[in-house]
Structures are given as C-alpha cells and as structure tokens.
Write a protein that holds these residues in place. Structure first.
Motif, PDB file in Angstrom:
ATOM      1  N   TYR A 124       0.811  -1.220   0.000  1.00  0.00           N
ATOM      2  CA  TYR A 124       0.000   0.000   0.000  1.00  0.00           C
ATOM      3  C   TYR A 124       0.841   1.266   0.000  1.00  0.00           C
ATOM      4  N   SER A 131      -7.267   7.092   1.116  1.00  0.00           N
ATOM      5  CA  SER A 131      -8.027   5.899   0.735  1.00  0.00           C
ATOM      6  C   SER A 131      -7.903   4.780   1.771  1.00  0.00           C
ATOM      7  N   PHE A 132      -7.117   4.997   2.814  1.00  0.00           N
ATOM      8  CA  PHE A 132      -6.868   3.951   3.796  1.00  0.00           C
ATOM      9  C   PHE A 132      -8.055   3.786   4.743  1.00  0.00           C
ATOM     10  N   SER A 133      -8.283   2.546   5.148  1.00  0.00           N
ATOM     11  CA  SER A 133      -9.229   2.275   6.229  1.00  0.00           C
ATOM     12  C   SER A 133      -8.603   2.717   7.555  1.00  0.00           C
ATOM     13  N   THR A 134      -9.420   2.741   8.600  1.00  0.00           N
ATOM     14  CA  THR A 134      -8.897   3.100   9.921  1.00  0.00           C
ATOM     15  C   THR A 134      -7.786   2.137  10.344  1.00  0.00           C
ATOM     16  N   GLY A 135      -7.983   0.852  10.062  1.00  0.00           N
ATOM     17  CA  GLY A 135      -6.973  -0.130  10.426  1.00  0.00           C
ATOM     18  C   GLY A 135      -5.660   0.078   9.689  1.00  0.00           C
ATOM     19  N   MET A 136      -5.730   0.441   8.401  1.00  0.00           N
ATOM     20  CA  MET A 136      -4.508   0.689   7.639  1.00  0.00           C
ATOM     21  C   MET A 136      -3.822   1.963   8.113  1.00  0.00           C
ATOM     22  N   ARG A 137      -4.600   2.968   8.511  1.00  0.00           N
ATOM     23  CA  ARG A 137      -4.000   4.175   9.089  1.00  0.00           C
ATOM     24  C   ARG A 137      -3.273   3.828  10.392  1.00  0.00           C
ATOM     25  N   GLY A 161      -9.539   0.157  15.162  1.00  0.00           N
ATOM     26  CA  GLY A 161      -9.730  -0.016  13.719  1.00  0.00           C
ATOM     27  C   GLY A 161      -9.174  -1.305  13.163  1.00  0.00           C
ATOM     28  N   ASP A 163      -8.925  -5.294  12.524  1.00  0.00           N
ATOM     29  CA  ASP A 163      -9.812  -6.444  12.568  1.00  0.00           C
ATOM     30  C   ASP A 163      -9.204  -7.506  13.488  1.00  0.00           C
TER      31      ASP A 163
END
Length: 254
Positions: A124, A131-137, A161, A163
């Motif tokens: 990424y 464009s990132f989800s909370t988890g990716m942030r 955030g 999973d």
C-alpha cells in the motif's frame, strides 16, 4: 534488566482547576509489555502526553532512559509514539509520508520500506493515505513510530480499527519487539487485548495510579482481567489492591 525504560514519578496536571493526573508514579521496563489501563477520563492520555513532552506537568518527572523527552539527543531514535492516527495528510502516499518523517527525524529514506514490511503495508506504499481504512492508518502510524528503530514504544489505543487478525498480529509484534530488549508501554480500553498481550499492568483511576505489578498478580483475585478491572474501578469496590496484604490500593506497588 539493562535497556531504556520509562520512569514516571509524582506526575500531576490540572486543567481549569480539575485534577487530570495526581501524583502518578510507575515504571515500564525493558523486555516487557506494560499495559496502561483505566476508565475513560482516568488520565491515561494526559500522562502519556506529559511523558512525551507534549503537555507540561505541574509537578513530577517523566523520564525515558533517565532523561526527559525534551533532552533526548535522538528523540525519534529513542521513542516511537502513536497517540493519534490522524497525522498523515490524506493526499500523500504512504511512502511519501514515511519518507517525510525520515527526513524530519534524520533517518535514512530506505527506512520507509524497511518498516513497511513488518507492519503489513508494503503493498500500500504508493496509495494515498486518504483511501486507507482506519486499520490501515493505524498500521501506517505504527510504521511511522518505528522509523528510528526506537528502544521504547509508547502507544495509545493501538488496536483501534484493526480487525481480529490485525489485533492478533499487533499482539505478536509487540511481544516480539519487547522480547528483543525494548520497552513497550501501551494504553487500551480493550481488555482482551491487554489480557493476552501484556506482561505488566498499571491501573490509573481518577487521575491516580492505584495499582502496578504483573498481570498475573492483578488477575489473581478475579476470573479475568475484566472482572478484576471492574472490581477495582467500581465506585462500590473496596479500595484495596489485589495482593495478599490487603493494603489500601492508593499508593500500593506490587
């Protein structure tokens, strides 16, 4: 154990006449994951901000390797911190964000790619942060904290955030990080995260550290961390530490 630890002694902070933190004292040791636990508004974030020099204490000291954060020769090479996942500009790519922080901290630009692999964001790096989800942030924030290969990690709610698989990954990563002789201090309201992910526990309630010791000692008088936590933070609960002595919880150290 040798290494860079965290020492907090007598920290106090008032806002508008209200005690946010009162005489907070505890340690986080190298080679250990220390959980910092307390109800909402207990003073966790304020304490961490004082530790990192973001809020000036009214009294007390917060030292990292025996030195206040502001006096560290290499701050980002000594301490990696995640207090807020909103710091990355949404228009930047993850790679651009990490390289910018490398430049700010005086670290090699190649460190951006180095920290991407263990945090799971290598695929990424060229995507825009917006464009990132909370988890990716959250993963990007942790990668940013790791750029200087710090001896200490200070994390405020690091699993927000993520999973379930991400939470297991984070738990394993932090345990391995501590096992290499580093110090990990993390605040969380997710009791299961602390139940399975920490070695030691510091409990703060109404701005005051009311218990410090190993997780096993804290849960010895309950069937789970949740039960022990509720017992010792409830208004109706007796203010005694979960140790054999039954001494008042205020000021007790395991």
């Amino acid at each position: 154990m040798s290494g860079t630890g965290v020492e907090v002694a007598g920290l106090a902070k008032r806002f508008a006449g209200v005690d946010a933190v009162r005489d907070a004292t505890f340690n986080a040791h190298p080679g250990r994951v220390t959980g910092f636990l307390g109800p909402n508004g207990a003073g966790k974030s304020t304490t961490l901000r004082m530790l990192l020099g973001l809020t000036r204490p009214d009294a007390g000291t917060a030292l990292i390797g025996g030195v206040p954060y502001r006096d560290l020769d290499d701050p980002s090479g000594t301490v990696g911190a995640v207090l807020d996942i909103a710091g990355a500009h949404p228009a930047m790519t993850a790679r651009g964000h990490l390289r910018a922080y490398c430049a700010l901290g005086g670290h090699a630009a190649a460190n951006a790619e180095r920290v991407a692999e263990p945090t799971g964001i290598s695929a990424y790096l060229d995507r825009r942060v917006g464009s990132f989800s909370t988890g990716m942030r959250q993963r990007l924030s942790l990668a940013t904290a790791l750029l200087g290969d710090p001896a200490v990690l200070v994390l405020d709610e690091p699993s927000n955030g993520l999973d379930p698989a991400g939470i297991v990954w984070l738990r394993t990563f932090l345990r391995e990080y501590a096992a290499s002789g580093r110090t990990v201090l993390l605040s969380s309201h997710v009791l299961t995260e602390l139940q399975y992910g920490v070695d030691d526990l510091v409990l703060i309630d109404r701005g005051r550290v009311t218990w410090e010791g190993s997780l096993a000692e804290f849960t010895a008088h309950g069937t789970s961390l949740e039960e022990a936590f509720l017992r010792f933070t409830s208004d109706a609960a007796p203010r005694t530490a979960p140790g054999a002595s039954g001494a008042p919880i205020e000021g007790v150290r395991a």
